[in-house]
Design an enzyme around this catalytic site. Structure first.
Site, PDB file in Angstrom:
ATOM      1  N   HIS A 183       0.921  -1.259   0.103  1.00  0.00           N
ATOM      2  CA  HIS A 183      -0.055  -0.020  -0.013  1.00  0.00           C
ATOM      3  C   HIS A 183       0.727   1.189  -0.002  1.00  0.00           C
ATOM      4  O   HIS A 183       0.355   2.227   0.110  1.00  0.00           O
ATOM      5  CB  HIS A 183      -1.027  -0.018   1.380  1.00  0.00           C
ATOM      6  CG  HIS A 183      -1.837  -1.316   1.514  1.00  0.00           C
ATOM      7  ND1 HIS A 183      -1.403  -2.134   2.059  1.00  0.00           N
ATOM      8  CD2 HIS A 183      -3.043  -1.518   1.081  1.00  0.00           C
ATOM      9  CE1 HIS A 183      -2.444  -3.185   1.868  1.00  0.00           C
ATOM     10  NE2 HIS A 183      -3.376  -2.734   1.381  1.00  0.00           N
ATOM     11  N   ASP A 209      -0.547   4.305   4.366  1.00  0.00           N
ATOM     12  CA  ASP A 209      -0.743   3.841   3.202  1.00  0.00           C
ATOM     13  C   ASP A 209      -1.423   5.149   2.168  1.00  0.00           C
ATOM     14  O   ASP A 209      -1.808   5.157   0.973  1.00  0.00           O
ATOM     15  CB  ASP A 209      -1.582   2.637   2.668  1.00  0.00           C
ATOM     16  CG  ASP A 209      -3.043   2.876   3.611  1.00  0.00           C
ATOM     17  OD1 ASP A 209      -3.379   3.930   4.156  1.00  0.00           O
ATOM     18  OD2 ASP A 209      -3.621   1.499   3.489  1.00  0.00           O
ATOM     19  N   ASP A 228      -4.605   6.611   2.653  1.00  0.00           N
ATOM     20  CA  ASP A 228      -5.828   6.612   2.322  1.00  0.00           C
ATOM     21  C   ASP A 228      -6.802   7.108   3.545  1.00  0.00           C
ATOM     22  O   ASP A 228      -8.088   6.988   3.497  1.00  0.00           O
ATOM     23  CB  ASP A 228      -6.225   5.417   2.042  1.00  0.00           C
ATOM     24  CG  ASP A 228      -6.421   4.296   2.994  1.00  0.00           C
ATOM     25  OD1 ASP A 228      -5.613   4.421   4.077  1.00  0.00           O
ATOM     26  OD2 ASP A 228      -7.051   3.112   2.881  1.00  0.00           O
ATOM     27  N   HIS A 229      -6.169   7.738   4.422  1.00  0.00           N
ATOM     28  CA  HIS A 229      -6.921   7.853   5.735  1.00  0.00           C
ATOM     29  C   HIS A 229      -7.940   8.931   5.628  1.00  0.00           C
ATOM     30  O   HIS A 229      -9.255   8.569   5.952  1.00  0.00           O
ATOM     31  CB  HIS A 229      -6.201   8.402   7.030  1.00  0.00           C
ATOM     32  CG  HIS A 229      -6.786   8.411   8.152  1.00  0.00           C
ATOM     33  ND1 HIS A 229      -7.682   7.378   9.199  1.00  0.00           N
ATOM     34  CD2 HIS A 229      -6.984   9.455   8.966  1.00  0.00           C
ATOM     35  CE1 HIS A 229      -8.220   7.838  10.211  1.00  0.00           C
ATOM     36  NE2 HIS A 229      -7.836   9.070  10.149  1.00  0.00           N
ATOM     37  N   GLY A 230      -7.719   9.899   5.030  1.00  0.00           N
ATOM     38  CA  GLY A 230      -8.584  11.180   4.582  1.00  0.00           C
ATOM     39  C   GLY A 230      -9.667  10.697   3.897  1.00  0.00           C
ATOM     40  O   GLY A 230     -10.815  10.832   3.798  1.00  0.00           O
ATOM     41  N   SER A 262     -10.632   1.739  10.492  1.00  0.00           N
ATOM     42  CA  SER A 262     -11.557   2.776  10.886  1.00  0.00           C
ATOM     43  C   SER A 262     -12.771   2.393  11.073  1.00  0.00           C
ATOM     44  O   SER A 262     -13.659   2.911  12.039  1.00  0.00           O
ATOM     45  CB  SER A 262     -11.426   4.191  10.333  1.00  0.00           C
ATOM     46  OG  SER A 262     -10.095   4.527  10.186  1.00  0.00           O
ATOM     47  N   GLY A 277      -9.386  -2.455  18.986  1.00  0.00           N
ATOM     48  CA  GLY A 277      -8.222  -2.143  18.392  1.00  0.00           C
ATOM     49  C   GLY A 277      -6.867  -2.778  19.185  1.00  0.00           C
ATOM     50  O   GLY A 277      -5.948  -2.702  18.849  1.00  0.00           O
ATOM     51  N   PRO A 293      -2.192  10.094  11.877  1.00  0.00           N
ATOM     52  CA  PRO A 293      -3.613  10.633  11.165  1.00  0.00           C
ATOM     53  C   PRO A 293      -4.837  10.287  12.080  1.00  0.00           C
ATOM     54  O   PRO A 293      -5.873  10.897  11.890  1.00  0.00           O
ATOM     55  CB  PRO A 293      -3.518   9.727   9.651  1.00  0.00           C
ATOM     56  CG  PRO A 293      -2.507   8.766  10.057  1.00  0.00           C
ATOM     57  CD  PRO A 293      -1.493   8.993  11.043  1.00  0.00           C
ATOM     58  N   GLY A 294      -4.824   9.186  12.717  1.00  0.00           N
ATOM     59  CA  GLY A 294      -6.102   8.502  13.348  1.00  0.00           C
ATOM     60  C   GLY A 294      -6.287   9.592  14.481  1.00  0.00           C
ATOM     61  O   GLY A 294      -7.394   9.997  14.911  1.00  0.00           O
TER      62      GLY A 294
END
Length: 584
Positions: free
Chosen positions: A223, A406, A408-410, A452, A493, A563-564
């Site tokens: 990724h 990777d 793609d979080h946003g 997520s 998690g 990012p989380g």
């Protein structure tokens, strides 16, 4: 940053159009089943008395995963969004279609989102009486040392593990044997990769990492996760030698051992380059008197348009050799001649486990506690603004994730929160806060398959349950809602403060909110939570990641905000702002 070009129509329509095109191109092999539209099923694969083999993962790796659906290999694949695990409901659709009454074997890469989503689906199937086994492919030598092999990522080694498990099920092995043989293949399979150039997400049109024109990244993940080191671009032989050295050092094959070889392109690497790499792989093996039983060269587990290559070896014995040679026929892989399956009268759902109906049952209004200024209407406005603020910062969140993940979080957050906002728009005005939380959980989980999805779904469900006796929320109830949400995330998690995850923003937010609740002011509680989350978010830059994909980076994860944690701050900031607006 350079914008990339892709032949797509609209980013939000990519996966449905991909599936329609794939099934239309291979109608003799593939069909779609289930309400989610994300279960690609073998036309002549599932049958009564056979273990159902279900694979799956994020899109963007084509032909993995749906390309390996067909007679003699996988019975069904659950198709996730780009680089994101399929949701539990999508996995359940695939499992129900593949169920022949002998149990289901789930096979997928060892990524946090996949583990959580497939496990949630397995729990639901088992509760309904279906036996489930799971195997997490973990072949990436670069992602963890041998003594911590269970932490490794699954990359192109999926190819061999899927093949062995599919063959075992096809010859009639029971569930325990299918699982054991898949685990055996997993243990025998090792991979190493190198990336020369970035891929880009269709939603952003931007490279998800930066790499110099004269550089390569050794050990980069599928990724775009950073590898073990970056160095100057070397010759094909030098690259092949380095990748093979790491694989063979751990595998330690003896003279006259047999292996299967996969030289895999990551998306934009020409066959010219791949065959040059294979030429060197064979030379290395010949020098050690190691025999190649079968080999494949081409694109089998890609990363959109990433430039690069991976090498995978599976060490063979007689049992694995027999299963590797067993016939199969899928869009991406055909081995031998497959006997025509009997599809006459085939049922679209075999021994289907009944779907769990998730309904919002409104509590008796007259029994609920009404003290507090946060009414259900205001609560839903708080969640809508939280979504708006996260969506507005989509690119920032993806940029943060591109450095240590990777990228793609946003995009994932945008998909999930748009689904939540749409679901809240359909909520009746009299719906309780608990019922709205259930509505949000289902919407997020159905829309988002990445880690997520189950994390936020569990958070919303736990938070709603914590205030199930209330019509409105006062300061203490609002703090309890936040605390329950955080605990749900920690439980699902298995992350703790200091792991460099969203928990590092949630923990100080909850601590500050709980302390502020004594002032009996709901806005003060939310403002304290917002400020605590911001402090926690910023502090993650000094932490070394211990959970998720970025945990593979070690010290390289320092210096970057998680990012989380950033999306947690944005959510709580939006909730606080909406509550402040409601006061004016």
């Amino acid at each position: 940053m350079t914008k990339t070009k892709k032949l797509i129509n609209a980013p939000e329509d990519i996966i449905p159009q991909l599936i329609r095109g794939m099934v239309a191109a291979h109608p003799d092999m593939l069909k779609v089943e289930g309400q989610t539209g994300r279960a690609v099923v073998a036309v002549d694969g599932p049958r009564d008395g056979k273990v159902g083999v279900v694979i799956g993962g994020g899109s963007g790796h084509e032909p993995a995963f749906a390309g390996y659906v067909g007679r003699g290999l996988a019975d069904a694949a659950a198709v996730g969004n780009i680089f994101a695990s399929p949701s539990p409901e999508q996995i359940l659709d695939a499992a129900r279609a593949a169920d022949g009454g002998a149990g289901i074997c789930f096979l997928y890469g060892n990524y946090t989102g996949d583990v959580m989503n497939f496990t949630m689906a397995a729990e639901e199937l088992e509760a309904a009486g279906t036996r489930v086994a799971q195997v997490q492919v973990a072949d990436d030598v670069a992602s963890a040392p041998a003594e911590r092999r269970g932490e490794r990522r699954g990359i192109a080694g999926d190819f061999f593990v899927f093949k062995i498990a599919g063959a075992a099920a096809d010859v009639g092995e029971p569930l325990a044997r299918v699982q054991a043989l898949a685990e055996k293949a997993n243990t025998a399979t090792l991979s190493m990769g190198v990336a020369l150039g970035a891929c880009s997400l269709p939603q952003t049109g931007k490279p998800n990492f930066e790499i110099g024109d004269d550089e390569m990244e050794i050990g980069m993940g599928l990724h775009g996760e950073p590898g073990i080191r970056r160095e100057k671009l070397a010759s094909a032989n030098a690259v092949a030698d380095e990748l093979m050295q790491m694989i063979l050092t751990e595998m330690a094959p003896a003279q006259d051992d047999r292996v299967a070889v996969l030289v895999n392109g990551l998306g934009s690497t020409s066959l010219v380059e791949l065959y040059i790499i294979f030429d060197r792989v064979k030379q290395v093996l010949d020098e050690r008197a190691i025999r190649i039983h079968r080999s494949w060269v081409g694109e089998y587990a890609t990363s959109l348009e990433m430039a690069g290559v991976s090498i995978t070896l599976m060490r063979l014995d007689a049992e694995l050799t027999s299963l590797l040679d067993h016939p199969c026929r899928t869009p991406a892989l055909t081995v031998g001649a497959v006997a025509a399956g009997n599809t006459a009268g085939a049922r679209s759902v075999r021994h289907a486990a009944p779907a769990v109906v998730r309904e919002n049952k409104l509590a008796a209004q007259q029994m609920l506690i009404t003290e507090g200024s946060v009414s259900p209407v205001i609560f839903r406005s708080m969640m809508r603004l939280a979504g708006e603020q996260i969506i507005a910062e989509r690119d920032w969140l993806s940029e943060l994730d591109g450095v240590i993940g990777d990228g793609d979080h946003g995009v994932t957050m945008e998909i999930g929160w748009k689904a939540v906002m749409a679901a809240l728009g359909a909520a009746p005005e009299t719906e309780t806060i608990e019922a709205s939380c259930k509505r949000m959980a289902k919407a997020f989980l159905d829309a988002v398959g990445a880690s997520s999805g189950p994390l936020y779904a569990t958070a919303f469900l736990r938070a709603g349950a914590a205030v199930s006796d209330r019509q409105n929320l006062d300061a203490y109830a609002l703090a309890a809602w936040l605390a329950a949400a955080m605990q749900g995330i920690r439980d699902r998690g298995r992350a703790e403060p200091g792991d460099k995850t969203m928990v590092d923003a949630w923990a100080p937010a909850v601590e500050a909110a709980t302390a502020a609740a004594g002032g009996h002011d709901e806005l003060a509680v939310m403002s304290a939570a917002r400020d605590g989350a911001e402090t926690g978010m910023k502090a993650t830059a000094d932490l070394e990641s211990r959970r998720g994909r970025s945990a593979k980076l070690g010290a390289r994860s320092r210096g970057h905000i998680d990012p989380g944690a950033a999306s947690t701050f944005l959510m709580l900031r939006g909730m606080a702002e909406a509550l402040a607006r409601a006061r004016t």
